[in-house]
Scaffold this motif. Structure first.
Motif, PDB file in Angstrom:
ATOM      1  N   VAL A  12       0.850  -1.185   0.000  1.00  0.00           N
ATOM      2  CA  VAL A  12       0.000   0.000   0.000  1.00  0.00           C
ATOM      3  C   VAL A  12       0.888   1.238   0.000  1.00  0.00           C
ATOM      4  N   GLN A  13       0.386   2.313  -0.567  1.00  0.00           N
ATOM      5  CA  GLN A  13       1.136   3.567  -0.560  1.00  0.00           C
ATOM      6  C   GLN A  13       0.987   4.266   0.793  1.00  0.00           C
ATOM      7  N   ALA A  14       1.967   5.075   1.112  1.00  0.00           N
ATOM      8  CA  ALA A  14       1.904   5.854   2.351  1.00  0.00           C
ATOM      9  C   ALA A  14       0.608   6.678   2.383  1.00  0.00           C
ATOM     10  N   GLY A  15      -0.008   6.676   3.550  1.00  0.00           N
ATOM     11  CA  GLY A  15      -1.291   7.352   3.710  1.00  0.00           C
ATOM     12  C   GLY A  15      -2.494   6.462   3.492  1.00  0.00           C
ATOM     13  N   GLY A  16      -2.244   5.277   2.957  1.00  0.00           N
ATOM     14  CA  GLY A  16      -3.333   4.344   2.687  1.00  0.00           C
ATOM     15  C   GLY A  16      -3.708   3.510   3.896  1.00  0.00           C
ATOM     16  N   SER A  17      -4.607   2.563   3.653  1.00  0.00           N
ATOM     17  CA  SER A  17      -5.138   1.723   4.730  1.00  0.00           C
ATOM     18  C   SER A  17      -5.074   0.254   4.345  1.00  0.00           C
ATOM     19  N   LEU A  18      -4.987  -0.576   5.371  1.00  0.00           N
ATOM     20  CA  LEU A  18      -5.097  -2.018   5.231  1.00  0.00           C
ATOM     21  C   LEU A  18      -5.839  -2.558   6.435  1.00  0.00           C
ATOM     22  N   ARG A  19      -6.505  -3.678   6.236  1.00  0.00           N
ATOM     23  CA  ARG A  19      -7.175  -4.350   7.348  1.00  0.00           C
ATOM     24  C   ARG A  19      -6.656  -5.771   7.430  1.00  0.00           C
ATOM     25  N   LEU A  20      -6.041  -6.093   8.533  1.00  0.00           N
ATOM     26  CA  LEU A  20      -5.556  -7.444   8.778  1.00  0.00           C
ATOM     27  C   LEU A  20      -6.605  -8.231   9.560  1.00  0.00           C
ATOM     28  N   SER A  21      -6.677  -9.516   9.274  1.00  0.00           N
ATOM     29  CA  SER A  21      -7.581 -10.400  10.000  1.00  0.00           C
ATOM     30  C   SER A  21      -6.809 -11.596  10.539  1.00  0.00           C
ATOM     31  N   CYS A  22      -7.313 -12.127  11.623  1.00  0.00           N
ATOM     32  CA  CYS A  22      -6.698 -13.295  12.249  1.00  0.00           C
ATOM     33  C   CYS A  22      -7.811 -14.246  12.664  1.00  0.00           C
ATOM     34  N   THR A  23      -7.654 -15.501  12.311  1.00  0.00           N
ATOM     35  CA  THR A  23      -8.606 -16.527  12.726  1.00  0.00           C
ATOM     36  C   THR A  23      -7.884 -17.564  13.568  1.00  0.00           C
ATOM     37  N   ALA A  24      -8.455 -17.886  14.717  1.00  0.00           N
ATOM     38  CA  ALA A  24      -7.865 -18.880  15.605  1.00  0.00           C
ATOM     39  C   ALA A  24      -8.808 -20.070  15.744  1.00  0.00           C
ATOM     40  N   SER A  25      -8.248 -21.268  15.764  1.00  0.00           N
ATOM     41  CA  SER A  25      -9.042 -22.473  15.934  1.00  0.00           C
ATOM     42  C   SER A  25      -8.323 -23.413  16.891  1.00  0.00           C
ATOM     43  N   GLY A  26      -9.077 -24.351  17.432  1.00  0.00           N
ATOM     44  CA  GLY A  26      -8.489 -25.317  18.349  1.00  0.00           C
ATOM     45  C   GLY A  26      -8.326 -24.815  19.763  1.00  0.00           C
ATOM     46  N   LEU A  27      -8.917 -23.689  20.075  1.00  0.00           N
ATOM     47  CA  LEU A  27      -8.869 -23.145  21.426  1.00  0.00           C
ATOM     48  C   LEU A  27     -10.208 -22.498  21.750  1.00  0.00           C
ATOM     49  N   THR A  28     -10.419 -22.234  23.038  1.00  0.00           N
ATOM     50  CA  THR A  28     -11.624 -21.511  23.452  1.00  0.00           C
ATOM     51  C   THR A  28     -11.315 -20.034  23.298  1.00  0.00           C
ATOM     52  N   PHE A  29     -11.710 -19.490  22.165  1.00  0.00           N
ATOM     53  CA  PHE A  29     -11.231 -18.174  21.734  1.00  0.00           C
ATOM     54  C   PHE A  29     -11.492 -17.094  22.780  1.00  0.00           C
ATOM     55  N   ASP A  30     -12.660 -17.092  23.380  1.00  0.00           N
ATOM     56  CA  ASP A  30     -12.967 -15.995  24.292  1.00  0.00           C
ATOM     57  C   ASP A  30     -12.340 -16.170  25.674  1.00  0.00           C
ATOM     58  N   ASP A  31     -11.482 -17.159  25.831  1.00  0.00           N
ATOM     59  CA  ASP A  31     -10.632 -17.243  27.020  1.00  0.00           C
ATOM     60  C   ASP A  31      -9.366 -16.407  26.848  1.00  0.00           C
ATOM     61  N   TYR A  32      -9.045 -16.056  25.600  1.00  0.00           N
ATOM     62  CA  TYR A  32      -7.745 -15.507  25.268  1.00  0.00           C
ATOM     63  C   TYR A  32      -7.785 -14.021  24.964  1.00  0.00           C
ATOM     64  N   ALA A  33      -6.810 -13.282  25.510  1.00  0.00           N
ATOM     65  CA  ALA A  33      -6.514 -11.963  24.974  1.00  0.00           C
ATOM     66  C   ALA A  33      -5.789 -12.167  23.646  1.00  0.00           C
ATOM     67  N   MET A  34      -5.983 -11.251  22.740  1.00  0.00           N
ATOM     68  CA  MET A  34      -5.376 -11.371  21.408  1.00  0.00           C
ATOM     69  C   MET A  34      -4.513 -10.160  21.113  1.00  0.00           C
ATOM     70  N   GLY A  35      -3.355 -10.421  20.550  1.00  0.00           N
ATOM     71  CA  GLY A  35      -2.437  -9.342  20.247  1.00  0.00           C
ATOM     72  C   GLY A  35      -1.997  -9.334  18.800  1.00  0.00           C
ATOM     73  N   TRP A  36      -1.531  -8.172  18.381  1.00  0.00           N
ATOM     74  CA  TRP A  36      -0.843  -8.019  17.092  1.00  0.00           C
ATOM     75  C   TRP A  36       0.577  -7.541  17.382  1.00  0.00           C
ATOM     76  N   PHE A  37       1.525  -8.165  16.723  1.00  0.00           N
ATOM     77  CA  PHE A  37       2.931  -7.794  16.817  1.00  0.00           C
ATOM     78  C   PHE A  37       3.458  -7.572  15.407  1.00  0.00           C
ATOM     79  N   ARG A  38       4.604  -6.938  15.309  1.00  0.00           N
ATOM     80  CA  ARG A  38       5.241  -6.785  14.008  1.00  0.00           C
ATOM     81  C   ARG A  38       6.745  -6.874  14.175  1.00  0.00           C
ATOM     82  N   GLN A  39       7.378  -7.271  13.083  1.00  0.00           N
ATOM     83  CA  GLN A  39       8.831  -7.384  13.083  1.00  0.00           C
ATOM     84  C   GLN A  39       9.364  -6.943  11.737  1.00  0.00           C
ATOM     85  N   ALA A  40      10.155  -5.898  11.757  1.00  0.00           N
ATOM     86  CA  ALA A  40      10.821  -5.414  10.559  1.00  0.00           C
ATOM     87  C   ALA A  40      12.192  -6.078  10.454  1.00  0.00           C
ATOM     88  N   PRO A  41      12.747  -6.151   9.249  1.00  0.00           N
ATOM     89  CA  PRO A  41      14.062  -6.783   9.088  1.00  0.00           C
ATOM     90  C   PRO A  41      15.103  -6.140   9.996  1.00  0.00           C
TER      91      PRO A  41
END
Length: 126
Positions: A12-41
């Protein structure tokens, strides 16, 4: 078997938008806090946001406050990250993670999370 899968990354160009999604399975989802992390080179993985198990509380890195918004749908076992006003320095691999038990004080610590996805690449061009 727990699976955490991210989607929605891209270029995406600077100033633009993106929407990330995450799906979790195999766990009781609403027991868990959920986080987003990032790692640049060449950099350490850093916390971007976190949302409590109920969705009632959210936490953000200072660098993204006011531009990024996290949300979750416990009925669908999903977590989203809406990213607006993107900057080239936001370029990184973005990871979704699940945590239980969970500490507000450590929401941005990688060690607080039990399960991780493989990541989705976000690239912001100048």
């Amino acid at each position: 078997q727990v699976q955490v899968v991210e989607s929605g990354g891209g270029l995406v160009q600077a100033g633009g938008s993106l929407r990330l999604s995450c799906t979790a399975s195999g766990l009781t989802f609403d027991d868990y806090a959920m986080g987003w992390f990032r790692q640049a080179p060449g950099k350490e993985r850093e916390g971007v946001s976190c949302i409590s198990w109920s969705g009632g509380s959210t936490y953000y890195a200072d660098s993204v406050k006011g531009r990024f918004t996290t949300s979750r749908d416990n009925a669908k076992n999903t977590q989203d990250l809406q990213m607006n006003s993107l900057k080239p320095e936001n370029t990184a691999m973005y990871y979704c993670a699940a945590a239980v038990p969970w500490s507000v004080a450590r929401w941005d610590g990688t060690g607080s999370y039990n399960y991780w996805g493989q990541g989705t690449q976000v690239t912001v061009s100048p």
